[in-house]
Write an enzyme that holds these catalytic residues in place. Structure first.
Site, short mmCIF file in Angstrom:
data_model
loop_
_atom_site.label_atom_id
_atom_site.label_comp_id
_atom_site.label_asym_id
_atom_site.label_seq_id
_atom_site.Cartn_x
_atom_site.Cartn_y
_atom_site.Cartn_z
N ARG A 1 31.78 -43.10 5.74
CA ARG A 1 32.54 -42.37 4.72
C ARG A 1 34.04 -42.65 4.87
O ARG A 1 34.74 -42.89 3.89
CB ARG A 1 32.27 -40.87 4.82
CG ARG A 1 32.96 -40.06 3.73
CD ARG A 1 32.66 -38.56 3.80
NE ARG A 1 31.25 -38.29 3.65
CZ ARG A 1 30.47 -37.77 4.62
NH1 ARG A 1 30.97 -37.46 5.79
NH2 ARG A 1 29.19 -37.55 4.40
N ASP B 1 27.71 -38.94 13.12
CA ASP B 1 28.90 -39.72 13.46
C ASP B 1 28.93 -41.02 12.68
O ASP B 1 29.99 -41.47 12.22
CB ASP B 1 28.93 -40.04 14.96
CG ASP B 1 29.00 -38.81 15.84
OD1 ASP B 1 29.38 -37.74 15.33
OD2 ASP B 1 28.66 -38.92 17.04
N ASP C 1 31.66 -44.24 18.16
CA ASP C 1 31.81 -44.33 16.70
C ASP C 1 32.96 -43.45 16.23
O ASP C 1 33.73 -43.82 15.34
CB ASP C 1 30.52 -43.90 15.99
CG ASP C 1 29.33 -44.79 16.32
OD1 ASP C 1 29.55 -45.97 16.66
OD2 ASP C 1 28.19 -44.31 16.24
N HIS D 1 23.72 -51.34 16.76
CA HIS D 1 22.66 -50.51 17.33
C HIS D 1 21.84 -51.34 18.31
O HIS D 1 21.88 -52.58 18.29
CB HIS D 1 21.78 -49.95 16.22
CG HIS D 1 22.43 -48.85 15.46
ND1 HIS D 1 22.16 -48.57 14.14
CD2 HIS D 1 23.36 -47.93 15.84
CE1 HIS D 1 22.87 -47.54 13.74
NE2 HIS D 1 23.61 -47.14 14.74
N HIS E 1 22.90 -39.91 16.81
CA HIS E 1 24.27 -39.60 16.41
C HIS E 1 24.51 -39.97 14.94
O HIS E 1 25.61 -40.36 14.55
CB HIS E 1 25.27 -40.30 17.33
CG HIS E 1 25.15 -41.79 17.34
ND1 HIS E 1 24.02 -42.45 17.77
CD2 HIS E 1 26.01 -42.75 16.97
CE1 HIS E 1 24.21 -43.76 17.65
NE2 HIS E 1 25.41 -43.96 17.16
N ASP F 1 20.69 -50.45 12.46
CA ASP F 1 19.24 -50.58 12.44
C ASP F 1 18.70 -49.54 11.47
O ASP F 1 18.56 -48.37 11.81
CB ASP F 1 18.67 -50.35 13.84
CG ASP F 1 17.17 -50.57 13.90
OD1 ASP F 1 16.54 -50.76 12.84
OD2 ASP F 1 16.62 -50.55 15.01
N GLY G 1 28.29 -45.59 21.34
CA GLY G 1 28.24 -44.87 20.07
C GLY G 1 27.77 -43.42 20.19
O GLY G 1 28.45 -42.50 19.73
#
Length: 139
Positions: free
Chosen positions: A97, A91, A61, A9, A88, A81, A56
């Site tokens: 996950r 995402d 991502d 980030h 996002h 962060d 991202g």
């Protein structure tokens, strides 16, 4: 050779660049991927070659997540962060996950990243080579 993704980030990009500089030799010889700006900043500061995806928030991502879903990613360092809301966030959550579902080692802070890189240096990720060797449809 491992496929390694590097994501950071905005407020963590300096930290990522410094980390990669410190462990540049550990990343040499591996196939590196990164989201847009992070990848460019690392390449500007090291001799590493990085395949860059989009930023991202623009889908980078998700592009990395697609490789995770296909079991093509071996290790991800994602310096997040936790104190800043991200536009996002869905995402990011999906990528985290997928790493859990596919059993992909993931570091979200420098302390864990250092442990994973030291394991990489020791050869502790050799089990990932078996994953690639016995992938369905390949012999």
């Amino acid at each position: 050779m491992m496929n390694i993704a590097l994501i950071a980030h905005d407020r963590k990009k300096d930290e990522m660049v410094n980390f990669i500089i410190a462990y540049e030799s550990a990343f040499t010889g591996h196939k590196l991927y990164a989201t847009g700006t992070t990848g460019q900043r690392i390449m500007d500061s090291t001799s590493l070659v990085i395949h860059r995806f989009m930023s991202g928030p623009l889908g980078g991502d998700q592009q990395i997540g697609a490789l995770v879903a296909q079991n093509e990613m071996d290790l991800i360092i994602f310096l997040r962060d936790p104190l800043m809301a991200q536009p996002h966030e869905p995402d990011i959550t999906a990528l985290l996950r997928l790493c859990d579902v596919m059993g992909i080692p993931l570091a979200t802070n420098v302390a864990t990243a250092e442990l994973l890189v030291r394991a990489l240096q020791r050869g502790d990720f050799a089990w990932r080579e078996l994953v690639h060797k016995y992938k369905p449809g390949e012999a």
